[in-house]
Enzyme design. Structure first.
Site, mmCIF file in Angstrom:
data_model
loop_
_atom_site.group_PDB
_atom_site.id
_atom_site.type_symbol
_atom_site.label_atom_id
_atom_site.label_comp_id
_atom_site.label_asym_id
_atom_site.label_seq_id
_atom_site.Cartn_x
_atom_site.Cartn_y
_atom_site.Cartn_z
ATOM 1 N N HIS A 1 -7.089 31.456 -2.356
ATOM 2 C CA HIS A 1 -7.320 32.470 -1.333
ATOM 3 C C HIS A 1 -6.299 32.293 -0.220
ATOM 4 C CE1 HIS A 1 -9.395 34.816 1.797
ATOM 5 N NE2 HIS A 1 -10.030 35.400 0.812
ATOM 6 N N ASP B 1 -13.734 36.800 -5.538
ATOM 7 C CA ASP B 1 -13.390 37.906 -6.431
ATOM 8 C C ASP B 1 -13.676 37.558 -7.893
ATOM 9 O OD1 ASP B 1 -12.301 39.622 -4.371
ATOM 10 O OD2 ASP B 1 -10.621 38.243 -4.275
#
Length: 440
Positions: A313, A371
């Site tokens: 991330h 995600d």
């Protein structure tokens, strides 16, 4: 510039340009990094700062969301995301984000009633959907219809009226779920399903998506809880691209529906809200568990364009706190629906297991992110990848409306106007120096 009450001016930075010293105030955050105030730098030194992507620039003062990427912390209004995911529900989180405090039982009941009375859409909005191609992406419909709401609800467009601002935020949150469900139904060629206000926000969304005139959809409490948790975890995430887009649009005085539509557009990008769809598409590209090691090798190769989507991330350099929560829910959901029924879901779990033990991913802290798990859960519930970003947008209406409200009520708020480093041609005279090469 008048300082907000929360700004704590403790010291100053010294910037030396051509032997001239400029003192720039430093403000301490409640938590996190301090900031240098450069707002008067141009007027004093006739120079701008250069920060592509604004990754080192604080664009506003906010009390809504705090992130510590190194420690893996995410808090809404001071409350840890794990506590909210386990103990709260989405509408309570919406109330918290917009108003700043958790409501008591009476306030929450009233707020839920205020939200539910706005779930229906004007009947003429159906005409908007009929104008889309049958194969239109659900996000295209989401963008168009969200912006069109301003033509139907003209009694909540005055951003200077506190009551109208509140009414607009409630309408946006409530109607986003209905718009999202209608976008899904239109994309699969089924008739729209009206909302049921006796259901919770997440139950109602599942009902509108999966019920049809032939049979009722039996809402699983476990899947409804998973859906609600996904909404909570995606409700806000500080000044990301879409939130900054909402604030920038709002800084011009645009109406709230237009600002949120702008946020939906920004979220659509594959580098932002489309990442969970990209993660599922990557799994489909891998195809089988026996190909995992080959694709992990490709991901390690700097000369190979392949990327292992759903890992790592930009903000979190530790395990994404939202991913930790979803990992536990993911296991329960897969057990509920039966992982053996879907080879892609089994592949995802195999990939996670291998990557978490791989030295390369451990050293670079490329943990599975939100995600990765949200895409798996949504697929297990029954949503196609095209709907993932729509669901993200529905959740993010909570944060967008909270951020828009905070910005609108900020007394020092100005219209957004970034500067540039111009590297083009200098002054030219028309008619001279025409290009003799036709390269166009």
């Amino acid at each position: 510039m008048k300082l907000g009450k929360s700004k704590n001016k403790s010291k100053a930075a010294k910037l030396i340009i051509d032997n001239k010293t400029y003192n720039l105030p430093i403000y301490n955050s409640t938590e996190g990094e301090s900031v240098i105030d450069i707002s008067k730098l141009h007027s004093q030194a006739n120079i701008f700062t250069y920060d592509p992507g604004f990754t080192s620039t604080a664009s506003c003062e906010s009390k809504i969301t705090f992130i510590d990427g190194e420690k893996g912390i995410l808090r809404y209004r001071g409350y840890d995301i794990e506590d909210l995911a386990n103990k709260s529900d989405f509408i309570e989180v919406v109330n918290l984000l917009i108003y700043g405090d958790l409501p008591n039982k009476k306030q929450l009941k009233k707020y839920k009633n205020l939200i539910s009375r706005h779930t229906l859409l004007h009947e003429q909005i159906i005409n908007f959907f009929q104008g889309f191609r049958r194969d239109a992406h659900p996000m295209a419909m989401m963008v168009g219809v969200m912006g069109a709401l301003s033509s139907f609800y003209q009694d909540s467009l005055d951003i200077n009226d506190a009551h109208q601002r509140q009414e607009a935020t409630r309408r946006i949150v409530a109607k986003s779920a209905t718009i999202g469900a209608m976008s899904y139904k239109y994309s699969i060629g089924q008739s729209f399903v009206s909302p049921k206000n006796s259901l919770s926000f997440s139950e109602n969304f599942l009902h509108m998506c999966f019920s049809n005139s032939a049979e009722n959809y039996k809402i699983s409490p476990l899947l409804a809880k998973a859906m609600d948790t996904i909404f909570i975890l995606h409700a806000d995430h500080e000044q990301n691209a879409s939130t900054s887009t909402v604030r920038l649009a709002g800084s011009s005085g645009a109406n709230p529906f237009a600002c949120i539509a702008a946020g939906v557009s920004s979220l659509w990008g594959p580098a932002h809200g489309g990442a969970n769809q990209a993660a599922l598409e990557m799994l489909e590209e891998i195809g089988s568990s026996k190909n995992i090691h080959k694709f992990i090798k490709k991901a390690k190769n700097k000369n190979d364009p392949f990327k292992l989507m759903g890992f790592g991330h930009r903000v979190y350099k530790n395990y994404d706190p939202r991913a930790k929560i979803l990992k536990s829910i993911c296991q329960k959901v897969l057990k509920h629906v039966g992982i053996k029924n879907d080879p892609i879901l089994k592949l995802a779990m195999d990939l996670e297991s291998i990557a978490l033990k791989d030295k390369y991913f451990i050293e670079k802290k490329l943990y599975p992110n939100v995600d990765f798990y949200s895409g798996i859960i949504l697929r297990a519930i029954g949503f196609p990848p095209e709907m993932f970003t729509v669901i993200f947008a529905i959740a993010r209406t909570a944060g967008w409306t909270a951020q828009w409200t905070e910005m609108t009520e900020d007394p020092i708020q100005k219209i957004g106007r970034p500067r540039q480093l111009y590297t083009g041609k200098k002054s030219l005279i028309y008619g001279k120096n025409r290009s003799k090469k036709n390269t166009r």
